[in-house]
Design an enzyme around this catalytic site. Structure first.
Site, PDB file in Angstrom:
ATOM      1  N   GLU A 143       1.290 -11.162  -1.307  1.00 26.54           N
ATOM      2  CA  GLU A 143       1.164 -10.646   0.377  1.00 26.54           C
ATOM      3  C   GLU A 143       0.307 -11.334   1.017  1.00 26.54           C
ATOM      4  O   GLU A 143      -0.445 -10.936   1.764  1.00 26.54           O
ATOM      5  CB  GLU A 143       0.909  -9.275   0.466  1.00 26.54           C
ATOM      6  CG  GLU A 143       2.102  -8.655  -0.405  1.00 26.54           C
ATOM      7  CD  GLU A 143       1.905  -6.922  -0.521  1.00 26.54           C
ATOM      8  OE1 GLU A 143       0.675  -6.561   0.033  1.00 26.54           O
ATOM      9  OE2 GLU A 143       2.649  -6.149  -1.121  1.00 26.54           O
ATOM     10  N   GLU A 199       7.850  -6.736  -5.380  1.00 30.47           N
ATOM     11  CA  GLU A 199       7.397  -5.222  -5.415  1.00 30.47           C
ATOM     12  C   GLU A 199       8.130  -4.385  -4.462  1.00 30.47           C
ATOM     13  O   GLU A 199       8.486  -4.846  -3.262  1.00 30.47           O
ATOM     14  CB  GLU A 199       5.812  -5.317  -4.656  1.00 30.47           C
ATOM     15  CG  GLU A 199       4.873  -5.794  -5.667  1.00 30.47           C
ATOM     16  CD  GLU A 199       3.535  -5.635  -4.992  1.00 30.47           C
ATOM     17  OE1 GLU A 199       3.138  -4.818  -4.068  1.00 30.47           O
ATOM     18  OE2 GLU A 199       2.544  -6.450  -5.360  1.00 30.47           O
TER      19      GLU A 199
END
Length: 413
Positions: free
Chosen positions: A214, A342
């Site tokens: 991320e 995710e």
């Protein structure tokens, strides 16, 4: 005769141009199909959007995230109540065949024994007493391989204390982070990726490395936003350098590349609300220079339990979700392998559970089924992820409702 042939040729060319215009612009070149001059891929590879093993057989990744090596305890979560091998066995028994395992630099370099970092209980975990985090990771990787689980190692952050937006820290004082008293550089990050790529190369089911979890904040995909023009923060260039180093160290691996938040370059659709790691739009016009047969695009996407978006308040929710997912990452399948790294949430039960999350997760599974995408990594295994919970609840009972959801996503096996 010459005039007639010329006229016919013009008509043919005109017809070709009209057909080409109707078909839309050509697909960008880099990234999906490696040049014919490249040698055939070694080990795990991607073909037509599908992961294949070294023998050419398709691989579906029925994956779960199991965190802990990225946290201050620098070991799998819940070893104060569960045996470390028993966790691996349960993951496999539940039907998962792959684990995304987050780690941080301290996992590799801290020499404090893990039993001094967190309480270990049970006779099985006595095997870990006195061992460093890296020695525990060695044991865990070998056992997962022995039990038949594919593993993607995820470089989660430069810090065990928090998720950091970039893959380097400029100064030791930056946000109070230190790495052995000095800055953690981009080269340090690449060196650590190369280290794990080579260290576990002997394990047949070590399938890939997720380069960084991320990237966000000041990070941009590449040039285009005048307010973030410093190339040090351009994810495309950094990912390309890291991928090249990883594949040199271990050519059998796949390289997983997460998305960013907005690139704000005037070309992407920046009006769509985006999670960290969710936005891969710039891949369409500034594609990664990474072998397409080694590249996995790995966005992250979460619902209202994790991150609030105006999308979730719209009158047409959850029907409005699919169009956004398509723009953010779905458009790249099957030209590329698209495997969500995710996703998850409380799914209607547990502290912090909201009313909209069940609809969100159901909608995502429906969208992925429609795309023919049946591989992903759910977040997460243990219950102590505050905004999602786990496949296990607080009493370590299996969440059968979540498992039923995942089985719908996986489809017939």
């Amino acid at each position: 005769m010459r005039k007639t042939l010329l006229g016919a040729t013009c008509l043919l060319v005109l017809g070709w141009l009209l057909l080409a215009a109707a078909a839309g612009p050509p697909a960008p070149l880099a990234t999906g199909s490696p040049p014919a001059t490249l040698p055939p891929p070694s080990g795990y590879h991607v073909r037509a959007g599908q992961v294949h093993d070294p023998d050419g057989r398709p691989v579906q990744l029925r994956g779960i995230n199991h965190f802990g090596f990225n946290a201050p305890i620098l070991q799998p979560q819940f070893l104060w109540k569960m045996g470390w091998k028993a966790q691996i066995t349960q993951i496999k028994t539940l039907g998962f065949n792959a684990v995304r395992l987050p780690f941080v630099p301290d996992t590799l370099h801290v020499t404090t024994p893990v039993d001094q970092l967190s309480w270990l209980d049970g006779p099985e975990n006595q095997q870990l007493v006195g061992k460093t985090p890296l020695q525990v990771l060695d044991l865990w990787m070998a056992e997962a391989d022995r039990q038949g689980l594919y593993v993607v190692l995820d470089f989660h952050s430069v810090s065990a204390q928090r998720q950091y937006p970039t893959w380097f820290v400029d100064t030791p004082a930056d946000f109070g982070l230190m790495y052995h008293g000095r800055a953690y550089t981009e080269q340090d990050w690449i060196d650590d990726l190369v280290f794990v790529a080579a260290r576990y190369a002997h394990l047949r089911r070590f399938i890939g490395i997720d380069l960084y979890n991320e990237p966000n904040g000041i990070v941009r995909w590449s040039a285009g936003d005048s307010s973030a023009a410093d190339p040090r923060y351009h994810w495309k260039t950094a990912a390309e350098k890291a991928a090249a180093a990883v594949l040199t160290a271990n050519p059998d691996l796949l390289v997983f590349v997460a998305g960013i938040t907005g690139n704000w370059d005037g070309r992407e659709d920046s009006t769509i609300p985006m999670n960290y790691g969710e936005n891969l739009q710039p891949q369409a016009y500034q594609p990664l220079d990474i072998r397409g047969d080694k590249l996995v695009l790995s966005p992250h996407t979460y619902g209202p339990d994790v991150y609030g978006k105006s999308t979730f308040e719209a009158s047409d929710y959850p029907a409005n979700l699919a169009a956004h997912w398509e723009v953010l990452f779905g458009q790249f399948h099957p030209r590329h392998a698209v495997i969500i790294g995710e996703w998850g949430g409380h799914y209607g039960r547990g502290p912090g559970a909201g009313p909209g999350d069940v609809a969100w997760q159901d909608a995502l599974v429906e969208y992925l089924q429609g795309k023919g995408i049946h591989s992903s990594f759910y977040w997460c295994y243990t219950p102590n992820s505050d905004d999602t919970g786990g496949i296990l609840d607080a009493q370590l009972r299996v969440r059968e409702d979540k498992m039923a959801l995942l089985r719908r996503h996986w489809g017939a096996q």
